[in-house]
Structures are given as structure tokens and as C-alpha cells.
Design a protein around this motif. Sequence first.
Motif, PDB file in Angstrom:
ATOM      1  N   LEU A  60       9.472  -6.232  -3.133  1.00  0.00           N
ATOM      2  CA  LEU A  60       9.088  -7.574  -2.702  1.00  0.00           C
ATOM      3  C   LEU A  60       7.654  -7.907  -3.071  1.00  0.00           C
ATOM      4  O   LEU A  60       7.293  -9.086  -3.188  1.00  0.00           O
ATOM      5  N   ALA A  61       6.822  -6.886  -3.224  1.00  0.00           N
ATOM      6  CA  ALA A  61       5.395  -7.095  -3.440  1.00  0.00           C
ATOM      7  C   ALA A  61       5.091  -7.487  -4.880  1.00  0.00           C
ATOM      8  O   ALA A  61       5.840  -7.175  -5.805  1.00  0.00           O
ATOM      9  N   ASP A  62       3.967  -8.167  -5.066  1.00  0.00           N
ATOM     10  CA  ASP A  62       3.507  -8.483  -6.416  1.00  0.00           C
ATOM     11  C   ASP A  62       3.099  -7.209  -7.150  1.00  0.00           C
ATOM     12  O   ASP A  62       3.349  -7.075  -8.350  1.00  0.00           O
ATOM     13  N   ASP A  63       2.443  -6.301  -6.428  1.00  0.00           N
ATOM     14  CA  ASP A  63       2.022  -5.030  -7.003  1.00  0.00           C
ATOM     15  C   ASP A  63       2.024  -3.966  -5.919  1.00  0.00           C
ATOM     16  O   ASP A  63       1.918  -4.282  -4.719  1.00  0.00           O
ATOM     17  N   ALA A 107      -2.250 -10.378   1.041  1.00  0.00           N
ATOM     18  CA  ALA A 107      -1.551  -9.757   2.169  1.00  0.00           C
ATOM     19  C   ALA A 107      -1.266  -8.310   1.795  1.00  0.00           C
ATOM     20  O   ALA A 107      -0.741  -8.026   0.715  1.00  0.00           O
ATOM     21  N   TRP A 108      -1.619  -7.392   2.673  1.00  0.00           N
ATOM     22  CA  TRP A 108      -1.336  -5.966   2.485  1.00  0.00           C
ATOM     23  C   TRP A 108      -0.109  -5.600   3.314  1.00  0.00           C
ATOM     24  O   TRP A 108      -0.047  -5.897   4.514  1.00  0.00           O
ATOM     25  N   ILE A 109       0.837  -4.926   2.668  1.00  0.00           N
ATOM     26  CA  ILE A 109       2.049  -4.475   3.357  1.00  0.00           C
ATOM     27  C   ILE A 109       1.924  -2.981   3.597  1.00  0.00           C
ATOM     28  O   ILE A 109       1.760  -2.198   2.655  1.00  0.00           O
ATOM     29  N   ALA A 169       0.853  -1.188   0.000  1.00  0.00           N
ATOM     30  CA  ALA A 169       0.000   0.000   0.000  1.00  0.00           C
ATOM     31  C   ALA A 169       0.886   1.233   0.000  1.00  0.00           C
ATOM     32  O   ALA A 169       1.655   1.452   0.940  1.00  0.00           O
ATOM     33  N   ASP A 170       0.779   2.023  -1.049  1.00  0.00           N
ATOM     34  CA  ASP A 170       1.650   3.195  -1.185  1.00  0.00           C
ATOM     35  C   ASP A 170       0.933   4.246  -2.017  1.00  0.00           C
ATOM     36  O   ASP A 170       0.365   3.927  -3.071  1.00  0.00           O
ATOM     37  N   GLY A 171       0.977   5.492  -1.558  1.00  0.00           N
ATOM     38  CA  GLY A 171       0.304   6.575  -2.270  1.00  0.00           C
ATOM     39  C   GLY A 171       0.832   6.816  -3.661  1.00  0.00           C
ATOM     40  O   GLY A 171       0.144   7.408  -4.499  1.00  0.00           O
ATOM     41  N   ALA A 172       2.034   6.341  -3.935  1.00  0.00           N
ATOM     42  CA  ALA A 172       2.626   6.502  -5.266  1.00  0.00           C
ATOM     43  C   ALA A 172       2.535   5.217  -6.081  1.00  0.00           C
ATOM     44  O   ALA A 172       3.247   5.069  -7.083  1.00  0.00           O
ATOM     45  N   GLY A 173       1.676   4.305  -5.679  1.00  0.00           N
ATOM     46  CA  GLY A 173       1.554   3.034  -6.382  1.00  0.00           C
ATOM     47  C   GLY A 173       1.090   3.198  -7.811  1.00  0.00           C
ATOM     48  O   GLY A 173       0.338   4.129  -8.135  1.00  0.00           O
ATOM     49  N   ASP A 174       1.499   2.263  -8.673  1.00  0.00           N
ATOM     50  CA  ASP A 174       1.112   2.362 -10.082  1.00  0.00           C
ATOM     51  C   ASP A 174      -0.235   1.714 -10.357  1.00  0.00           C
ATOM     52  O   ASP A 174      -0.753   1.804 -11.477  1.00  0.00           O
ATOM     53  N   ARG A 175      -0.801   1.066  -9.364  1.00  0.00           N
ATOM     54  CA  ARG A 175      -2.150   0.501  -9.505  1.00  0.00           C
ATOM     55  C   ARG A 175      -3.112   1.209  -8.557  1.00  0.00           C
ATOM     56  O   ARG A 175      -2.743   1.608  -7.457  1.00  0.00           O
ATOM     57  N   ASP A 176      -4.347   1.336  -9.008  1.00  0.00           N
ATOM     58  CA  ASP A 176      -5.383   2.052  -8.263  1.00  0.00           C
ATOM     59  C   ASP A 176      -6.305   1.038  -7.592  1.00  0.00           C
ATOM     60  O   ASP A 176      -6.734   0.072  -8.227  1.00  0.00           O
TER      61      ASP A 176
END
Length: 295
Positions: free
Chosen positions: A242-245, A225-227, A203-210
Motif C-alpha cells: 500500500l505504501a509509496d515506498d 505518513a509513516w506506517i 518503515a521496515d528493516g528489509a526496506g529497499d530504501r535507506d
Amino acid sequence: MPPAVELTSPRSPRILAARRLTRRTARTRERRFLAEGPQAVREAATARLTGTDGPVLLDLLATPEAAERHADLLDLARAGGARVAVADPGLVEGLSQTVTPQGLVGVCSFVDRPLKAILADRPRLVAVLARVRDPGNAGTVLRCADAAGADAVILTDASVDPYNPKAVRASAGSLFHVPLVVGVPVAEAVGALAASGVRCLAADGAGDRDLDAELDAGAMTGPTAWIFGNEAWGLPDGTRALADDVVRVPIHGRAESLNLATAAAVCLYASARAQRAPGGCRADGGDRGLPSTAG
């Protein structure tokens, strides 16, 4: 009439033992911690240690006033195997970490479990806290995970002590409900989850997926699993990798961002809803009865 006081000396072995647990080093060494107030004590009194079915609540200290007001709770603690004593109010309040002590302090066993035990239960929703340092945030995420029906919460190494009094209070009893893993390196935790067939999302505010797009695409119906990262600096590049997305919570208004606990609640509930929808991994409504705690 309030019951008679049984413990009056600050040198009482039970008082000294409880006072030691205000320090993390003692908690870690003895694998015991303090739970304060009727809500936490009630949940601790009904929890059992996985594998042994032993009591989580070992000792309960109450002021005379609290013992009279919560007589049913004291009976519940005794029935669960805890020792119960009425103590001088000053002694009980001396163990409190709150501004307005409630007169009940319990000594509890640690409830965390090994990572392999969590994976053996085939988790479908997990919260991973990576270097989360604020005890209030950690406790609140535990509470959110419990409410969303998560199967486990993992606090990686360098994260806050979940048995910190502030974290225990913030969990509002959920510490005794959700299986907990403590002190595992984040790479080990994510790798083990992925190997067990769990999709790991950072979970990141700059993630490339919405997050909304993921839900609309039906991409969140499986075990997830949410990181979640540190309150101040989020997730480092190495953890994101490390995350899938990497997924962002969309901001539809003018707020700059969401705080950790709010973002965790949004993400966990999004997964919980997707998993319970037709085609989701919980679509049959059959939430497994996982153990409430473990030793």
C-alpha cells in the motif's frame, strides 16, 4: 490538614461508574476512560473537545493526601468543568493499574476524531500504527509523535485500545495533545492519506530504501505518513504494498534491529527535520495550531 473524605462507599455511583471503565467493553460503550496520576490529569484538565469545546476531564477522584498535595490541580479541574471529589484511599487505589498509585484518577471523554476531520486539517506528518498490539508501545509512539510535532496518529483496526490504562500512562499526556484516529482499516487510512497528497512510507528493516539516503536526496521534505507494523512480525506484504515506498532505518552497529518505539522516533524526527529545512513543507516555522483533542 487533608480535606475531608466525601466518598466512602464502594457502591457509590461515581465509584461504580469509574470501575466499569477498567474494562474495554465499557470504555467502548460509554466512550470514556480513566487517566491516572498528576501528569495525565493535568493534561486532561486543560484539553477541550473539538467542535463542542466541552471538557475532556469529566470527573476527578482524589485521595485526601493527593487532594492536599495537588490542590492546584483540583482547582484546575473544577475550573475546566470537571466534578471533583475526595474519596477514601482504598476506593481510589482500587481503580489504579499501577504498583504505586498516585491518588488521582480522572474519568475522561474519548478524544479520537474521524479520519475525514484529520484530513481536513491538511496533515503534514502522520504516524499510522498497523496492528500494533502492545499498549506500552502504542502510548510511547503517541508520545514520540507529539514530540516530533506530528499532526495525527492513526491506530488501524486490530490495533490495541489507545485508552488502555498502560497506553494512557505510556503516552505521558500526549494522548490529549495529538489528534487521534481509531479503528480505520489500514487500506482505507493509507488510501485517504495518499489521495490527500501525503506520501506514505512503510518503515521496515528489509526496506529497499535507506532513511539516510532519502534524507540526503531531499526526498522527505513534503507531507509524509509513516506506517509502523506489529512488534513481533512487522508489516505484512499486503500493507507494504500500500505504501509509496518501504524505508529501512540503517543499522550502523551490530544490533539486529530497533524496537517499534525507537524506530518510530527515528523516522518521525527525520521527517520533522526535513520538513523544517529550507524547501520543506514547514520551512517557514509555521506549525499550525491544530486542535489538541476531539470528540
